[in-house]
Design an enzyme around this catalytic site. Structure first.
Site, PDB file in Angstrom:
ATOM      1  N   HIS A  18       0.640  -1.438   0.003  1.00  0.00           N
ATOM      2  CA  HIS A  18      -0.030  -0.067  -0.054  1.00  0.00           C
ATOM      3  C   HIS A  18       0.888   1.195  -0.060  1.00  0.00           C
ATOM      4  O   HIS A  18       0.747   2.116  -0.997  1.00  0.00           O
ATOM      5  CB  HIS A  18      -0.907   0.175   1.200  1.00  0.00           C
ATOM      6  CG  HIS A  18      -1.927   1.194   1.439  1.00  0.00           C
ATOM      7  ND1 HIS A  18      -3.063   1.132   0.582  1.00  0.00           N
ATOM      8  CD2 HIS A  18      -1.688   2.478   1.983  1.00  0.00           C
ATOM      9  CE1 HIS A  18      -3.723   2.327   1.059  1.00  0.00           C
ATOM     10  NE2 HIS A  18      -2.995   3.271   1.733  1.00  0.00           N
ATOM     11  N   GLU A  19       1.791   1.121   0.990  1.00  0.00           N
ATOM     12  CA  GLU A  19       2.678   2.473   0.979  1.00  0.00           C
ATOM     13  C   GLU A  19       3.560   2.778  -0.058  1.00  0.00           C
ATOM     14  O   GLU A  19       3.923   3.757  -0.462  1.00  0.00           O
ATOM     15  CB  GLU A  19       3.131   2.593   2.458  1.00  0.00           C
ATOM     16  CG  GLU A  19       2.612   2.590   3.457  1.00  0.00           C
ATOM     17  CD  GLU A  19       1.377   3.406   3.810  1.00  0.00           C
ATOM     18  OE1 GLU A  19       1.662   4.488   3.166  1.00  0.00           O
ATOM     19  OE2 GLU A  19       0.513   3.564   4.434  1.00  0.00           O
ATOM     20  N   HIS A  22       1.960   4.836  -2.770  1.00  0.00           N
ATOM     21  CA  HIS A  22       1.999   6.235  -2.441  1.00  0.00           C
ATOM     22  C   HIS A  22       3.308   6.605  -2.759  1.00  0.00           C
ATOM     23  O   HIS A  22       3.458   7.601  -3.397  1.00  0.00           O
ATOM     24  CB  HIS A  22       1.669   6.191  -0.927  1.00  0.00           C
ATOM     25  CG  HIS A  22       0.333   6.091  -0.858  1.00  0.00           C
ATOM     26  ND1 HIS A  22      -0.827   6.786  -1.556  1.00  0.00           N
ATOM     27  CD2 HIS A  22      -0.360   5.565   0.315  1.00  0.00           C
ATOM     28  CE1 HIS A  22      -1.739   6.438  -0.938  1.00  0.00           C
ATOM     29  NE2 HIS A  22      -1.670   5.670   0.146  1.00  0.00           N
TER      30      HIS A  22
END
Length: 418
Positions: A18-19, A22
């Site tokens: 997920h990170e 980003h």
């Protein structure tokens, strides 16, 4: 021990993916990523590479990518402040010593008159104890030094707010997107390893002492008719059985090219809100790399739909907060799944990944969806929303989410202990 290792692996994978979404799109847009963190709270482990500090933190409640400009900048030079300056080979300031200047004897100490580290990248002032006015250009990658800790400055073109609406929207959406991609990849692996469900109603296995085994059903049988209803797909067969608890069903099966008639009575199985029929059979699985790809997308879609339906029930009051699970509940469920085998654990990881992606897209403050909402409002208004007001909204939202996490965790603990 196996559960602990599995949980750490699963949590780390979901948060990292997920990170990383980003992170990579922030880098692609030219943003300065200050920190890539797994977990919250005190640092357990950290190292710095290029511009970014990579950390593992104590509390397994998520993670974050800290991009310059999302929060107020760390240090703001003010008129009258005494600072020390060190220079690179090009004569530009590459270190700004905020305190402990005595530890930097080679630094030029000045009294700040004006400083612009966002656009012009200049520092103007006076040499201490002298009246001569001086002006210095600042390197775009210069560092503040405070308490002997270096922090890179962030010119405006490296900040989140300086990027276009599509760039910012993509950077925010990339986290959930990567969770969906991870889900697709895991289901594709599962489809390739254990097989893809057959298109027709073909039985792959029969449980011992089940209604199906008592009726004489065998692995390899293809259901072609139930009562007077023709069956062509497994879903049709499954639906009839589930809708007929404790009711006798007359079946016609294709067994090796011959038509065989059987009767079976599905047992009742109580779920959360209904009673369904079950006869104890498994669908036949076909190992095919080509079919594993569309299967992975279908499974991701089906699980996404199920999660969205359940979230809508939570909003309408059909589900209560007591039914939600936090880290403790997920750990307990992981413990049960791990005992059933590695493939089931992979499937569980895929389901949690798509769940994480959908939850983060909800238009709630502090979540990716809430921040995307503000970017969308900016696009409609054609002017940015006051960063301080937006920051307050996200701070309140984050506080409420942490409160919800505490309540959910407490409910998990009560369920396990009592």
């Amino acid at each position: 021990m196996n559960t602990i290792i599995a949980f750490i692996f699963m949590f780390g994978l979901l948060v990292f993916v997920h990170e990383f979404g980003h992170f990579i799109f922030a880098k692609k847009a030219g943003m300065l990523v200050r920190e890539f963190a797994i977990g919250f709270g005190p640092k357990v482990f950290s190292f710095k590479n290029n511009e970014t500090l990579y950390t593992i933190r104590l509390l397994p409640l998520g993670g974050y990518v800290r991009v310059a400009g999302e929060d107020p900048e760390i240090i703001d030079l003010k008129a009258g402040q005494h600072i020390g300056l060190e220079f690179n080979n090009d004569g530009k300031v590459n270190k700004i010593i905020v305190n402990n200047k005595s530890k930097h004897p080679n630094a030029r100490v000045i009294e700040v008159e004006k400083a612009d580290l966002d656009h012009q990248l200049i520092i103007e002032g006076y040499e201490v104890d002298e009246e001569e006015r001086v002006s210095f250009r600042v390197d775009p990658k210069a560092n503040f030094v405070m308490n002997e800790t270096e922090t890179q400055i962030a010119p405006y073109d490296r900040q989140f707010a300086s990027k276009t609406v599509p760039q910012r929207a993509m950077q925010l959406f990339a986290g959930p997107m990567m969770n969906f991609i991870l889900t697709i990849v895991i289901f594709a692996i599962l489809g390739f390893i254990q097989g893809v469900p057959a298109d027709n109603a073909l039985i792959g296995g029969v449980q011992e002492n089940s209604p199906a085994s008592e009726a004489g059903l065998l692995a390899g049988d293809e259901i072609v008719k139930i009562d007077e209803t023709s069956i062509t797909k497994w879903e049709e067969f499954q639906q009839v059985v589930q809708n007929s608890p404790e009711q006798e069903l007359s079946m016609v099966v294709n067994r090796g090219g011959e038509q065989v008639e059987l009767s079976v009575v599905p047992r009742s199985l109580e779920t959360q809100d209904m009673v369904i029929g079950q006869i104890g059979v498994q669908i036949d699985l076909e190992k095919s790399f080509i079919k594993a790809i569309p299967y992975s997308f279908e499974q991701t879609y089906e699980w996404s739909k199920l999660i969205i339906v359940n979230l809508s029930k939570l909003v309408t009051g059909q589900f209560s907060i007591d039914m939600l699970s936090g880290p403790v509940g997920i750990y307990d469920a992981t413990d049960q799944v791990v005992q059933t085998g590695f493939l089931n654990f992979l499937s569980w990881t895929a389901m949690l990944s798509v769940n994480l992606g959908i939850i983060n897209l909800l238009p709630l403050p502090a979540l990716d969806g809430g921040r995307l909402l503000f970017v969308g409002l900016e696009a409609i208004r054609r002017k940015p929303i006051d960063p301080q007001k937006e920051g307050i909204v996200h701070f309140i939202g984050f506080a409420l989410l942490m409160l919800l996490m505490i309540v959910v965790t407490w409910n998990d603990i009560q369920r396990l202990l009592f």
